[in-house]
Design a protein around this motif. Structure first.
Motif, short mmCIF file in Angstrom:
data_model
loop_
_atom_site.label_atom_id
_atom_site.label_comp_id
_atom_site.label_asym_id
_atom_site.label_seq_id
_atom_site.Cartn_x
_atom_site.Cartn_y
_atom_site.Cartn_z
N LEU A 1 0.86 -1.18 0.00
CA LEU A 1 0.00 0.00 0.00
C LEU A 1 0.89 1.23 0.00
O LEU A 1 1.39 1.66 1.04
N PRO A 2 1.16 1.83 -1.16
CA PRO A 2 2.07 2.98 -1.23
C PRO A 2 1.58 4.16 -0.40
O PRO A 2 0.37 4.45 -0.37
N GLY A 3 2.50 4.83 0.28
CA GLY A 3 2.13 5.97 1.11
C GLY A 3 1.49 7.10 0.32
O GLY A 3 0.62 7.80 0.83
N THR A 4 1.90 7.28 -0.93
CA THR A 4 1.35 8.37 -1.75
C THR A 4 -0.07 8.09 -2.20
O THR A 4 -0.74 8.98 -2.72
N TRP A 5 -0.54 6.85 -2.05
CA TRP A 5 -1.93 6.54 -2.38
C TRP A 5 -2.88 6.83 -1.21
O TRP A 5 -4.09 6.82 -1.38
N ILE B 1 -6.72 -1.22 11.56
CA ILE B 1 -6.04 -0.15 10.83
C ILE B 1 -6.73 -0.06 9.47
O ILE B 1 -6.63 -0.97 8.65
N ASN B 2 -7.44 1.04 9.26
CA ASN B 2 -8.17 1.23 8.01
C ASN B 2 -7.53 2.36 7.21
O ASN B 2 -7.22 3.42 7.75
N THR B 3 -7.34 2.12 5.93
CA THR B 3 -6.73 3.10 5.03
C THR B 3 -7.77 3.63 4.06
O THR B 3 -8.46 2.84 3.40
N GLU B 4 -7.87 4.95 3.99
CA GLU B 4 -8.72 5.60 2.99
C GLU B 4 -7.82 6.08 1.86
O GLU B 4 -6.83 6.78 2.09
N LEU B 5 -8.14 5.71 0.63
CA LEU B 5 -7.31 6.04 -0.51
C LEU B 5 -7.62 7.43 -1.05
O LEU B 5 -8.71 7.97 -0.86
N LEU B 6 -6.63 8.01 -1.73
CA LEU B 6 -6.85 9.27 -2.43
C LEU B 6 -7.87 9.08 -3.54
O LEU B 6 -7.78 8.13 -4.31
N LYS B 7 -8.82 9.98 -3.61
CA LYS B 7 -9.84 9.94 -4.66
C LYS B 7 -10.20 11.36 -5.04
O LYS B 7 -9.94 12.32 -4.30
N LEU C 1 14.61 3.23 -5.61
CA LEU C 1 13.96 4.28 -6.37
C LEU C 1 12.46 4.01 -6.43
O LEU C 1 12.04 2.85 -6.58
N GLU C 2 11.68 5.08 -6.33
CA GLU C 2 10.22 4.95 -6.41
C GLU C 2 9.64 6.09 -7.24
O GLU C 2 10.09 7.23 -7.14
N LEU C 3 8.64 5.76 -8.02
CA LEU C 3 7.88 6.75 -8.77
C LEU C 3 6.40 6.49 -8.53
O LEU C 3 5.92 5.36 -8.66
N ASN C 4 5.67 7.56 -8.16
CA ASN C 4 4.24 7.46 -7.90
C ASN C 4 3.51 8.53 -8.69
O ASN C 4 3.93 9.70 -8.71
N VAL C 5 2.41 8.13 -9.30
CA VAL C 5 1.57 9.07 -10.04
C VAL C 5 0.11 8.82 -9.64
O VAL C 5 -0.36 7.68 -9.68
N VAL C 6 -0.57 9.89 -9.23
CA VAL C 6 -1.99 9.83 -8.92
C VAL C 6 -2.70 10.88 -9.76
O VAL C 6 -2.36 12.06 -9.69
N ASN C 7 -3.68 10.45 -10.54
CA ASN C 7 -4.44 11.38 -11.37
C ASN C 7 -5.93 11.22 -11.08
O ASN C 7 -6.47 10.11 -11.12
N ALA C 8 -6.58 12.34 -10.75
CA ALA C 8 -8.02 12.33 -10.46
C ALA C 8 -8.71 13.29 -11.41
O ALA C 8 -8.29 14.45 -11.56
#
Length: 755
Positions: free
Chosen positions: A203-207, A231-237, A256-263
């Motif tokens: 579960l990536p932290g940036t999500w 422990i409940n995780t709410e995702l970015l939306k 190395l890590e790359l994260n992309v979130v597009n809404a």
């Protein structure tokens, strides 16, 4: 018990109608030039009934359903100070002014209370259980690359490395392994079964938008497995505007890590959020010169897409549909190991762990517009997970297919002082595992029924009583009651108490993979059970907590103490002491318990400065084959200090942020190696030690952040973590006696871009 169940179900059946009407209002703010403008997209809900909510439109207008028993509304929006207002008359339109997030402290404007900016970690004031909300700002305080690492600055959860070869991290709550904690995403089961070994790292932290951490027995609505908490995780939306977040992270070990979130908003009611995560570790590092990689080489591709429909205000319906696919591979062992030529040979010792994961889930809910206090929701999830792994010449292959569904109906009895929920669930797990060429397979089918009643009739007192019955085809029928009570003793003093019963079936291979890299021979002492020949794990958990807010002059303070006890009536023990060359797994015969005490002191001495002090004490013992002993790898005493400071700058968008964490980890009992040859023996207890982490962030604007940091600043590490590392195929080789970091200070850097 029968009387309790009967009264509960009679009570929740006494449903009567309630009168309702509409509260109308408008939200404003002002620009730096003093121009008054409306606020679009702010969340507005009743404090007494958060499910009844709405969103302001482009002109700042909102309409909110009302019925008897509701008195206070709350308005909140990112970038603004949360606002609370007492409603004197629902027939009069209200105008609310929200202030941009720029000042701390409290101000009063008629009946409006403007509160200080949200804390990075806060206790949910309206929750009857002890629940912490960890928001995005807390996740930015450290190198939060996944859910396991997001707790590095949190006093409630313990994070540790479990193996000197795999480098995998596990968490503990109330001093007990994470398998006893219900780990969910969007309140649906996530890290369980075969994902127990590494799922928390997927579960990536940036999500993550926020984390809700509940200590002790949680609501019966979320299942039967949570013994120490949830422990409940709410995702970015998508919320109120389109956005794209890009994050890049790298450390000196070539991780190395790359994260992309597009809404993106698709139309008035539909939106889509795409989340992509890529990571890898590409450098062979052996800093302690034992011939083994300190951390395995790895690569991971992880992607999720979330399609959301929000028609609650129009027709009462809302729905989320998501799909996720993941591939993760790790290769470790001796530095000279090459998988193409050395796999499953004795040329060089190597290990490989390959995980593939697919899941699809849906949450659909309906709010009755003529009865906004009444709703019904359906959760459905399917998971396929596969593990293909080898450790030297030892093979473990596992396959899991899981189907989960949960139907919940919520309403009131007369007014919102008497709420209830009724529901039914079904969980099906299909497992097929091969360990050292021996096959283990089983199917678990678990229909369940549950009910929960919440009473807030008495001033300052909230009582939540719940019960569920699960009809497990292998573990038999399980009756699981849970009770939570919250009482406001004084305006700034809150007491909470909880108690309940939990049950789970052990997945002994996935939950003990950290020991497979050793030469220990596995023995299962069967007990006529239907899961690996073992009986299910059952435990009672009880807890009490107190929260006290107070001021010393103008300095705000919060002091929190809690005590929890877990008593196992049955447990599956992992015994490392009976023999240093063997791993025994068997059912408890005797007593096993955990006592956990925690004290936390939060101080806010000046604007933008937070100081947190925490102390934890554990007493965790179990009766093993060789007698009653302290559970290994658990510190009796732990401490934590964190400090966070941010600067104020003239444009109010750019700032420096400084974060520092100091941990104290007391001595831990280590597995008994006294019967090994002298050169392969470890001491009975580890030394105590301290760890420091630090990070500096520069926010150039709301859209760009650069950060640099260091983990284990003092460089403390465990010397010679591997027993007999020169003979990895010998009988004394052991990588599992790990109590501290195995690498020195690790520097990292990264950036966040918001478009």
């Amino acid at each position: 018990m029968k009387t309790y169940i009967t009264l509960l179900f009679i009570s929740v059946g006494m449903l009567v109608s309630a009168q309702h009407s509409i509260l109308k209002g408008k939200l404003f703010t002002s620009t730096e030039d003093g121009i008054v403008v409306p606020i679009n997209g702010a969340d507005v809900h009743w404090k007494e009934h958060p499910v009844m909510k709405t969103v302001s439109d482009s002109l700042g207008n909102f309409e909110l359903m009302y019925h008897a028993g509701l008195y206070n509304i709350i308005a909140e929006k990112e970038g603004f100070v949360q606002l609370e207002m007492k409603i004197e008359s629902v027939n009069e339109p209200v105008e609310l002014f929200m202030e941009a997030e720029k000042t701390a402290g409290e101000k009063s404007l008629n009946e409006i209370i403007i509160r200080e900016r949200a804390k990075a970690v806060s206790i949910k004031s309206n929750s009857v259980s002890l629940t912490y909300t960890i928001n995005k700002s807390e996740l930015l305080k450290a190198a939060c690359c996944n859910l396991a690492e997001s707790f590095e600055t949190n006093p409630t959860v313990d994070v540790s490395t479990t193996n000197a070869v795999t480098g995998s991290k596990q968490i503990k709550l109330l001093g007990l392994d994470q398998k006893y904690t219900s780990i969910t995403v969007e309140n649906m089961p996530e890290v369980r079964g075969l994902t127990s070994a590494n799922g928390i790292n997927y579960l990536p932290g940036t999500w993550i938008n926020s984390i809700q951490l509940t200590k002790g027995g949680s609501t019966v609505n979320n299942g039967y497995e949570g013994i120490t908490g949830q422990i409940n995780t709410e995702l970015l939306k998508f919320k109120d505007k389109n956005f794209t977040h890009i994050n890049f992270f790298g450390n000196q070990n070539a991780r190395l890590e790359l994260n992309v979130v597009n809404a993106t908003k698709l139309d008035r009611d539909w939106s889509n959020t795409s989340l992509i995560h890529l990571n890898g570790r590409f450098s062979k590092e052996d800093m302690n010169h034992d011939g083994f990689l300190d951390m395995p080489l790895s690569k991971q591709v992880n992607a999720m897409n979330i399609l959301r429909y929000d028609g609650i205000q129009k027709n009462g319906w809302g729905s989320i549909f998501a799909v996720q696919a993941l591939y993760d591979k790790q290769i470790g062992g001796e530095k000279k190991f090459r998988e193409s030529t050395d796999r499953l040979t004795q040329n060089y010792y190597g290990l490989g762990i390959e995980n593939s994961h697919f899941e699809i889930w849906n949450k659909t809910g309906y709010v009755f517009l003529n009865k906004p206090y009444q709703s019904i929701g359906l959760q459905t999830k399917y998971i396929h997970h596969n593990i293909d792994s080898y450790f030297g010449q030892r093979l473990y292959i596992g396959n899991q297919n899981t189907f989960f569904t949960n139907l919940i109906f919520e309403s009131i009895i007369g007014n919102t002082n008497n709420k209830y929920s009724l529901g039914a669930s079904y969980l099906h797990d299909s497992y097929n595992e091969d360990f050292e060429n021996v096959n283990f397979n089983r199917n678990e089918s678990v229909p369940g029924l549950f009910a929960e009643y919440t009473n807030t009739s008495l001033k300052n007192l909230t009582v939540v009583a719940g019960i569920r019955s699960d009809f497990h085809n292998l573990a038999g029928t399980q009756i699981l009651p849970r009770l939570n009570v919250k009482y406001s003793l004084f305006p700034k003093t809150t007491l909470r108490m909880s108690g309940g019963r939990g049950m789970r079936t052990a997945n002994i291979f996935a939950e003990n993979m950290q020991y497979f890299a050793s030469s220990r021979k596995l023995h299962i002492k069967q007990n006529n059970g239907d899961v690996y020949g073992l009986e299910p794990e059952i435990a009672w958990n009880y807890g009490i907590s107190m929260i006290q807010d107070f001021n010393v002059g103008k300095v705000k303070n919060t002091f929190t103490i809690d005590f929890y006890r877990t008593d196992f009536t049955n447990q599956v023990l992992t015994d490392l002491d009976h023999s240093a060359q063997e791993l025994w797994i068997y059912n408890l015969e005797g007593k096993s318990y955990s006592n956990s005490f925690q004290a936390v002191w939060d101080i806010f001495p000046i604007q933008n400065l937070e100081l947190h002090f925490a102390y934890k004490w554990y007493d965790i013992k179990a009766e093993y084959m060789d007698g009653k002993k302290q559970v290994p790898f658990t510190s009796k005493n732990r401490g934590l200090f964190t400090a966070s400071y941010s600067t104020n700058e003239t444009d109010k968008k750019s700032k420096w942020v400084f974060d520092f964490t100091l941990q104290y980890i007391g001595k831990q009992r280590l597995p008994d190696t006294s019967r090994n040859p002298l050169e392969f023996q470890k001491r009975a207890y580890s030394p105590d030690y301290g760890l420091m982490n630090a990070q500096i962030s520069r926010h150039f604007s709301e859209k760009l952040r650069l950060y640099i940091g260091v983990e284990n600043l003092g460089g403390y590490k465990q010397n010679h973590p591997i027993i007999d590392s020169e003979n990895p195929f010998g009988s004394y080789f052991d990588t599992s006696v790990v109590y501290a970091p195995i690498v020195p200070a690790m520097f990292y850097a990264g950036f966040d871009v918001k478009l």
